[in-house]
Design a protein around this motif. Structure first.
Motif, short mmCIF file in Angstrom:
data_model
loop_
_atom_site.label_atom_id
_atom_site.label_comp_id
_atom_site.label_asym_id
_atom_site.label_seq_id
_atom_site.Cartn_x
_atom_site.Cartn_y
_atom_site.Cartn_z
N THR A 102 0.94 -1.13 0.08
CA THR A 102 -0.29 0.01 -0.12
C THR A 102 0.89 1.35 0.08
N LEU A 103 0.54 2.06 -0.89
CA LEU A 103 1.27 3.38 -1.22
C LEU A 103 0.17 4.65 -1.12
N VAL A 104 0.50 5.43 -0.38
CA VAL A 104 -0.48 6.68 -0.15
C VAL A 104 0.02 7.84 -0.50
N LEU A 105 -0.28 8.79 -1.60
CA LEU A 105 0.33 9.79 -2.05
C LEU A 105 -0.71 10.82 -2.09
N SER A 106 -1.72 10.58 -1.35
CA SER A 106 -3.00 11.54 -1.52
C SER A 106 -2.65 13.03 -0.79
N ARG A 107 -3.40 13.89 -1.39
CA ARG A 107 -3.16 15.42 -0.74
C ARG A 107 -1.71 15.83 -0.94
N ASN A 108 -1.27 15.73 -1.94
CA ASN A 108 0.36 16.31 -2.49
C ASN A 108 0.09 17.31 -3.40
N HIS A 123 5.04 -5.08 -6.34
CA HIS A 123 3.93 -5.91 -5.51
C HIS A 123 2.98 -4.93 -4.93
N LEU A 124 2.88 -3.63 -5.45
CA LEU A 124 1.80 -2.87 -5.03
C LEU A 124 0.31 -3.42 -5.28
N LEU A 125 -0.52 -3.23 -4.18
CA LEU A 125 -1.82 -3.76 -4.58
C LEU A 125 -2.80 -2.66 -4.16
N HIS A 126 -2.37 -1.63 -3.68
CA HIS A 126 -3.35 -0.29 -3.11
C HIS A 126 -2.47 0.94 -3.35
N LEU A 127 -2.97 1.70 -4.39
CA LEU A 127 -2.20 3.00 -4.86
C LEU A 127 -3.12 4.11 -4.54
N ASP A 128 -2.72 5.24 -3.67
CA ASP A 128 -3.65 6.35 -3.66
C ASP A 128 -3.06 7.46 -4.08
N LEU A 129 -3.46 7.94 -5.31
CA LEU A 129 -3.10 9.25 -5.68
C LEU A 129 -4.09 10.24 -5.87
N SER A 130 -5.15 10.07 -4.78
CA SER A 130 -6.24 11.16 -4.82
C SER A 130 -5.80 12.56 -4.28
N SER A 131 -6.72 13.48 -4.78
CA SER A 131 -6.34 14.97 -4.32
C SER A 131 -5.14 15.44 -4.73
N VAL A 150 -6.46 -1.95 -6.58
CA VAL A 150 -7.04 -0.61 -6.38
C VAL A 150 -6.35 0.48 -6.76
N LEU A 151 -7.06 1.45 -7.38
CA LEU A 151 -6.44 2.86 -7.93
C LEU A 151 -7.30 3.87 -7.58
N LEU A 152 -6.71 4.69 -6.55
CA LEU A 152 -7.49 6.12 -6.39
C LEU A 152 -6.97 7.41 -7.10
N LEU A 153 -7.50 7.89 -8.14
CA LEU A 153 -7.49 9.07 -8.76
C LEU A 153 -8.38 10.20 -8.72
N LEU A 175 -11.34 1.12 -9.77
CA LEU A 175 -10.94 2.45 -10.30
C LEU A 175 -11.59 3.62 -9.82
N TYR A 176 -11.08 4.53 -9.18
CA TYR A 176 -11.80 5.92 -8.83
C TYR A 176 -11.28 7.09 -9.68
N LEU A 177 -12.32 7.49 -10.39
CA LEU A 177 -12.02 8.76 -11.36
C LEU A 177 -12.84 9.69 -10.98
N SER A 178 -13.53 9.79 -9.73
CA SER A 178 -14.60 10.65 -9.59
C SER A 178 -14.06 12.14 -9.38
N GLY A 179 -14.64 13.23 -9.64
CA GLY A 179 -14.11 14.58 -9.30
C GLY A 179 -12.93 15.15 -10.15
N ASN A 180 -12.96 14.61 -11.48
CA ASN A 180 -12.24 15.14 -12.61
C ASN A 180 -12.75 15.87 -13.60
N ARG A 181 -11.97 15.94 -14.53
CA ARG A 181 -12.69 16.86 -15.56
C ARG A 181 -12.69 16.19 -16.91
N LEU A 182 -12.96 14.83 -16.95
CA LEU A 182 -13.14 13.86 -18.14
C LEU A 182 -14.43 14.34 -18.89
#
Length: 518
Positions: A102-108, A123-131, A150-153, A175-182
């Motif tokens: 698990t790697l959390v990089l949210s709110r950067n 071997h990542l299973l959960h990557l959080d790049l949200s916000s 699981v990928l959070l964007l 896959l979480y892509l909500s709150g973007n400009r697609l």
């Protein structure tokens, strides 16, 4: 590793209270020698700006702009959220993290991710790049994360997803892509050659989508359709979208059940969002609607299947999609064989029916009303004698019916054989222990006689209707005389009626020797 060196050196300086000066000096010298030779220390300390608990390392809220070089490599969860990271270049991680899940990089402030940025975390299973501040997802941006699930964007500024951005993510499930400009639906997630194969959850809510690829979405398996969230988008409510949303409401998919009021076309029941006027919608309570049912056709014939629940259009042409077992049909060119097409009034026409055309067909059309209880948009087509299982949704060319017939025939044969064997071997028989003029010649171990009434045997009476069959195998010592053995037979007044097992006689042979008559 600098904190480890300073810690050991400080212990060496304070040798009077902790350990002898000679031992402390030897420890420091050994550590410095190992570092000079390129060998890492066996003990990894927690960085000063982070908190470590067992295999969890948290550097959250430390406003880090670069990753600390001395992070312990045994971590399975690394939290770098609430920092100042602006980019993730290829070498932003200095050492491999083979156990990191698990790697959390949210709110950067991450605005750029270079290829191979995650090469050292395979071997990542959960990557959080949200916000963050991502605007474009370039090709191969997540290359090497084949095990990611699981990928959070969400909460970024993504306006475009280039082809191949999700290539290699074969294990991705959510896959979480909500709150973007697609502005366009990322169909490559489902149709890409190297994209995810098991995606069960896709959140596209609160973007800028105005159109939904209805026909492509209907072609997805039900377990993938059920996890697509589109609420909060400025979708244009046309007849095609209304047909899709009504169908999803009938299927009771979670996105429509949980967020029904956030979809257009007035699905929330509060009057928000006007529904379009589509041909085939209900005009009055007296309208007659075609109900779902089973349609049978012989191979090679033509068949027309009306759309269940759709009123005959008074003007215009209804928008109807037919979900066939192997394709989604709307225009004549949708079927590669050219035998299945949708007529202007929404009716499905099957030309030259084949056995593989049997199955369940679903008519997705804008009816402008909720489905009544028990009402279904499905129609069953049966070609020839083929049968379709209720929950199969497709035909198997009558294989089930043929299997049942063959199984019944086989079972009947087995039962008949068992009954014959029971009759031949288990029928009670009373055999005399001795006969006049001969020694003991009973049933013994070499014959099982199927006799008539035992009283007739004892009294010596012979009746023409008392059939007796014997299976005999010659055995040594079975006769008092040394003469040849004569196989037993079935005889009434000297005429053989049948021999079931005899290696030396033929059917119909006459026997006259009374010594062998049962």
């Amino acid at each position: 590793m600098r904190p480890v060196v300073s810690q050991v050196l400080s212990e060496a300086d304070d040798g009077g209270s902790r350990r002898p000066p000679a031992a402390a000096g030897a420890t420091a010298a050994a550590l410095l020698l190992s570092l000079c030779l390129g060998f890492p220390p066996s003990v990894a300390a927690c960085p000063p700006d982070c908190l470590c608990a067992s295999d969890i390392v948290s550097c959250s809220g430390r406003n880090l702009s670069t990753l600390p070089l001395d992070l312990p490599g045994y971590a399975t969860r690394l939290d770098l959220s609430h920092g100042a990271l602006a980019a993730l270049p290829a070498g932003w991680i200095a050492r491999p993290f083979d156990r990191l899940a698990t790697l959390v990089l949210s709110r950067n402030a991450v605005a750029r991710i270079e290829p191979d940025a995650f090469a050292l975390t395979p071997h990542l299973l959960h990557l959080d790049l949200s916000s963050n501040r991502l605007a474009v997802l370039n090709a191969s941006v997540f290359r090497g994360l084949e095990e990611l699930e699981v990928l959070l964007l969400f909460g970024n500024r993504i306006v475009r997803i280039e082809p191949g951005a999700f290539g290699g993510l074969r294990g991705l499930r959510r896959l979480y892509l909500s709150g973007n400009r697609l502005e366009a639906f990322p169909l490559e997630l489902y149709q890409g050659p190297a994209g995810p194969r098991n995606l069960t959850f896709l959140d596209l809510s609160s973007n800028r989508l105005r159109r939904a690829p209805v026909q492509s979405l209907l072609s997805l398996p039900a377990w993938q359709q059920a996890g697509i969230y589109l609420q909060g988008n400025p979708l244009v409510c046309d007849c095609a979208l209304l047909a899709l949303l009504e169908f999803w409401v009938w299927k009771r998919y979670r996105p429509l059940v949980d967020f029904r009021g956030d979809y257009p076309c007035g699905l929330g029941g509060d009057g928000a969002g006007a529904r379009p006027s589509c041909a085939g919608q209900r005009q009055g309570a007296a309208d007659n609607f075609l109900e779902a049912g089973t349609h049978r056709v012989e191979p090679g014939d033509w068949l027309r299947v009306p759309c269940p629940g759709l009123a005959p259009p008074t003007q215009g042409e209804p928008v109807a999609f037919w979900v066939a077992p192997r394709a989604v049909l709307r225009s004549p060119g949708d079927d590669p064989s050219g035998r299945l097409l949708v007529l202007p009034n929404g009716t499905l026409e099957i030309r030259g029916a084949l056995l593989e055309d049997s199955g369940t067909y679903v008519c997705v059309a804008a009816r402008g009303r909720p489905f009544d209880p028990g009402e279904s948009p499905e129609a069953t087509v049966s070609v020839g004698n083929s049968s379709v299982a209720p929950d199969a949704g497709s035909a198997h060319g009558g294989g089930a019916e043929h299997f049942n017939t063959a199984f019944t025939t086989l079972a009947s044969c087995v039962i008949s054989i068992v009954l014959v064997l029971l009759y031949l071997y288990l029928t009670p028989c009373r055999c005399r222990e001795g006969r006049a003029g001969g020694g003991a010649r009973g049933c013994g171990g070499r014959a099982v006689l199927l006799c008539s009434d035992p009283r007739e045997v004892d009294s010596g009476e012979r009746r023409s209707n008392g059939k007796r069959v014997a299976f005999l195998e010659p055995q040594a010592g079975d006769s008092d005389t040394g003469g040849p053995k004569t196989p037993a037979m079935n005889s009434a007044h000297g005429n053989t009626e049948g021999i079931l097992k005899n290696g030396s006689r033929t059917v119909g042979q006459t026997l006259t020797d009374p010594a062998h008559v049962a």
